[in-house]
Design a protein around this motif. Structure first.
Motif, mmCIF file in Angstrom:
data_model
loop_
_atom_site.group_PDB
_atom_site.id
_atom_site.type_symbol
_atom_site.label_atom_id
_atom_site.label_comp_id
_atom_site.label_asym_id
_atom_site.label_seq_id
_atom_site.Cartn_x
_atom_site.Cartn_y
_atom_site.Cartn_z
ATOM 1 N N TYR A 2 0.845 -1.181 0.000
ATOM 2 C CA TYR A 2 0.000 0.000 0.000
ATOM 3 C C TYR A 2 0.887 1.239 0.000
ATOM 4 N N LYS A 3 0.641 2.139 -0.942
ATOM 5 C CA LYS A 3 1.418 3.363 -1.053
ATOM 6 C C LYS A 3 0.520 4.464 -1.582
ATOM 7 N N PRO A 4 0.996 5.740 -1.581
ATOM 8 C CA PRO A 4 0.124 6.844 -2.004
ATOM 9 C C PRO A 4 -0.151 6.841 -3.499
ATOM 10 N N LYS A 5 -1.194 7.563 -3.886
ATOM 11 C CA LYS A 5 -1.420 7.833 -5.299
ATOM 12 C C LYS A 5 -0.265 8.673 -5.842
ATOM 13 N N ASP A 6 0.016 8.501 -7.111
ATOM 14 C CA ASP A 6 1.058 9.281 -7.783
ATOM 15 C C ASP A 6 0.467 10.629 -8.175
ATOM 16 N N SER A 7 0.902 11.687 -7.481
ATOM 17 C CA SER A 7 0.325 13.008 -7.723
ATOM 18 C C SER A 7 0.786 13.636 -9.025
ATOM 19 N N SER A 8 1.745 13.007 -9.714
ATOM 20 C CA SER A 8 2.109 13.479 -11.054
ATOM 21 C C SER A 8 1.134 12.953 -12.101
ATOM 22 N N SER A 10 -2.323 11.941 -10.836
ATOM 23 C CA SER A 10 -3.649 12.235 -10.282
ATOM 24 C C SER A 10 -3.563 13.518 -9.468
ATOM 25 N N PRO A 11 -4.285 14.584 -9.852
ATOM 26 C CA PRO A 11 -4.162 15.857 -9.140
ATOM 27 C C PRO A 11 -4.483 15.736 -7.658
ATOM 28 N N ARG A 12 -3.805 16.549 -6.855
ATOM 29 C CA ARG A 12 -3.964 16.473 -5.403
ATOM 30 C C ARG A 12 -5.361 16.858 -4.942
ATOM 31 N N PHE A 13 -6.092 17.589 -5.753
ATOM 32 C CA PHE A 13 -7.438 18.002 -5.342
ATOM 33 C C PHE A 13 -8.485 16.953 -5.687
ATOM 34 N N CYS A 14 -8.066 15.821 -6.230
ATOM 35 C CA CYS A 14 -9.003 14.736 -6.550
ATOM 36 C C CYS A 14 -9.065 13.735 -5.408
ATOM 37 N N GLY A 15 -10.221 13.155 -5.235
ATOM 38 C CA GLY A 15 -10.362 12.042 -4.304
ATOM 39 C C GLY A 15 -10.658 12.475 -2.873
ATOM 40 N N VAL A 16 -11.030 11.492 -2.055
ATOM 41 C CA VAL A 16 -11.273 11.704 -0.634
ATOM 42 C C VAL A 16 -9.944 11.919 0.059
ATOM 43 N N LYS A 17 -9.872 12.884 0.984
ATOM 44 C CA LYS A 17 -8.614 13.219 1.622
ATOM 45 C C LYS A 17 -8.199 12.143 2.624
ATOM 46 N N THR A 18 -7.044 11.567 2.389
ATOM 47 C CA THR A 18 -6.403 10.671 3.340
ATOM 48 C C THR A 18 -5.000 11.198 3.583
ATOM 49 N N PHE A 19 -4.342 10.678 4.607
ATOM 50 C CA PHE A 19 -2.999 11.168 4.870
ATOM 51 C C PHE A 19 -2.079 10.763 3.730
ATOM 52 N N MET A 20 -1.435 11.760 3.135
ATOM 53 C CA MET A 20 -0.430 11.554 2.085
ATOM 54 C C MET A 20 -1.016 10.846 0.866
ATOM 55 N N ARG A 21 -2.349 10.861 0.753
ATOM 56 C CA ARG A 21 -3.073 10.198 -0.339
ATOM 57 C C ARG A 21 -2.921 8.685 -0.297
ATOM 58 N N GLU A 23 -4.130 4.839 0.635
ATOM 59 C CA GLU A 23 -5.433 4.176 0.586
ATOM 60 C C GLU A 23 -6.078 4.215 1.960
ATOM 61 N N GLN A 24 -7.389 4.517 1.994
ATOM 62 C CA GLN A 24 -8.123 4.443 3.244
ATOM 63 C C GLN A 24 -8.599 3.008 3.406
ATOM 64 N N LYS A 25 -7.936 2.290 4.296
ATOM 65 C CA LYS A 25 -8.197 0.854 4.412
ATOM 66 C C LYS A 25 -7.920 0.415 5.844
ATOM 67 N N SER A 26 -8.918 -0.069 6.534
ATOM 68 C CA SER A 26 -8.749 -0.537 7.912
ATOM 69 C C SER A 26 -8.346 -2.005 7.892
ATOM 70 N N THR A 27 -7.089 -2.239 7.543
ATOM 71 C CA THR A 27 -6.575 -3.591 7.434
ATOM 72 C C THR A 27 -5.265 -3.704 8.196
ATOM 73 N N THR A 28 -4.946 -4.905 8.641
ATOM 74 C CA THR A 28 -3.653 -5.180 9.268
ATOM 75 C C THR A 28 -2.822 -6.128 8.408
ATOM 76 N N GLU A 29 -3.300 -6.437 7.230
ATOM 77 C CA GLU A 29 -2.587 -7.366 6.351
ATOM 78 C C GLU A 29 -1.679 -6.598 5.402
ATOM 79 N N GLY A 30 -0.412 -6.976 5.352
ATOM 80 C CA GLY A 30 0.532 -6.361 4.433
ATOM 81 C C GLY A 30 0.806 -4.895 4.738
#
Length: 319
Positions: A2-8, A10-21, A23-30
């Motif tokens: 899991y890593k951030p979206k590539d802001s080069s 996908s524009p930073r003003f797109c999508g739901v705000k998460t830390f550092m873009r 994935e918003q995912k409540s998981t403990t796997e990987g």
């Protein structure tokens, strides 16, 4: 991974705000680290509104990028991370909120995931430390703040944002022999406000002493104090001077600049850090979002420390 979206791409003003873009995912796997919010602020004593801090920090964090040039590391070459969302809190009920914090953090700690916890007021640190002590036993504390937060009570209440570390010592959650507080300053009710923290067993470096000995000596004393102990880092944004971080509940002049604060966090590299919290960001008083930018940068450096730790572990295992 899991890593951030590539802001080069996908524009930073797109999508739901998460830390550092992330994935918003409540998981403990990987997952190696998880950013999560604890939006509780009904233990504040002056300005309120830190419940909105986690999302305010997330909004500013969209400018962050994977490669940290100061530490010469691409975080996501070594770490997988998610924005875990917010833990549920109960406004006005601090004890049930503490129970929720312990319940919410336990699955992460059991999997060896490093939490980066965004407050909320500083009272949440007691719940955080309860969770860590449940997993690891008494843990060392590095505490950056303009206040020691070791009062016995506030308005007659034992559980406020000015009391969490006294309660934590009383509950046996902190290994005070390896714990240290940095940055205390400002007017007090009396000399015991600082003396009490020392009496509890903390080493305390006031901001006056920081100015006298310099930041490199402060880092040397932190490392000497903590040694090889497992350590939790608690960072109150009012540690930073209000000229650089005005958006907080109880500002005190005379603190470090934002870059000095970043360099102090960077200097914690090499310690055995198992978790972090960053608290007391209050959006309503944040001129130009400079507090949020500072806070997101501090959290970014905390994530970087987790990546550096993971890199050292991988290098050691390949020898």
């Amino acid at each position: 991974m899991y890593k951030p979206k590539d802001s080069s791409m996908s524009p930073r003003f797109c999508g739901v705000k998460t830390f550092m873009r992330l994935e918003q995912k409540s998981t403990t796997e990987g997952v190696d680290f998880a950013v999560l919010g604890v939006p509780f602020d009904t233990a504040q004593s002056y300005r309120v509104g830190a419940r909105l801090g986690p999302n305010h920090i997330r909004n500013a964090s969209s400018l962050l990028r994977p490669y940290n040039p100061d530490q010469d590391i691409d975080i996501f070459e070594y770490c997988s991370g998610v924005d875990y969302g917010d833990l549920d809190v109960i406004p006005g009920n601090i004890q049930r909120t503490y129970d929720n914090i312990v319940e919410g953090l336990t699955p992460l700690l059991q999997k060896g995931i490093t939490p980066i916890i965004l407050g909320g007021d500083h009272s949440i640190s007691l719940g955080n430390l309860r969770a860590f002590a449940k997993q690891f036993g008494p843990i060392a504390l590095i505490h950056f703040d303009s206040h020691s937060d070791t009062w016995d009570h506030y308005y007659g209440e034992k559980y406020m944002h000015g009391t969490p570390f006294r309660r934590a010592v009383e509950e046996g959650l902190i290994d005070v022999r390896h714990s240290i507080q940095i940055g205390m300053r400002g007017p007090l009710y009396g000399p015991n406000d600082i003396d009490d923290a020392r009496a509890l067993g903390f080493e305390v470096i006031t901001m006056k002493e920081v100015r006298k000995i310099g930041y490199q000596e402060v880092l040397q004393r932190i490392h000497s104090r903590v040694q090889n102990a497992l350590v939790f880092v608690s960072f109150d944004i009012d540690f930073i001077d209000p000229a650089y971080a005005p958006g907080t509940g109880t500002p005190e002049i005379g603190g470090p600049t934002s870059i000095e604060a970043v360099e102090l966090v960077q200097g914690l590299d090499g310690l055995n850090i198992v978790g972090f919290d960053l608290v007391e960001v209050l959006p309503a008083y944040d001129s130009g979002e400079i507090t949020a930018v500072a806070a997101s940068s501090i959290a970014y450096e905390m994530i970087t420390l987790a990546a550096l730790q993971k890199r050292r572990s991988l290098v050691a295992s390949n020898k």
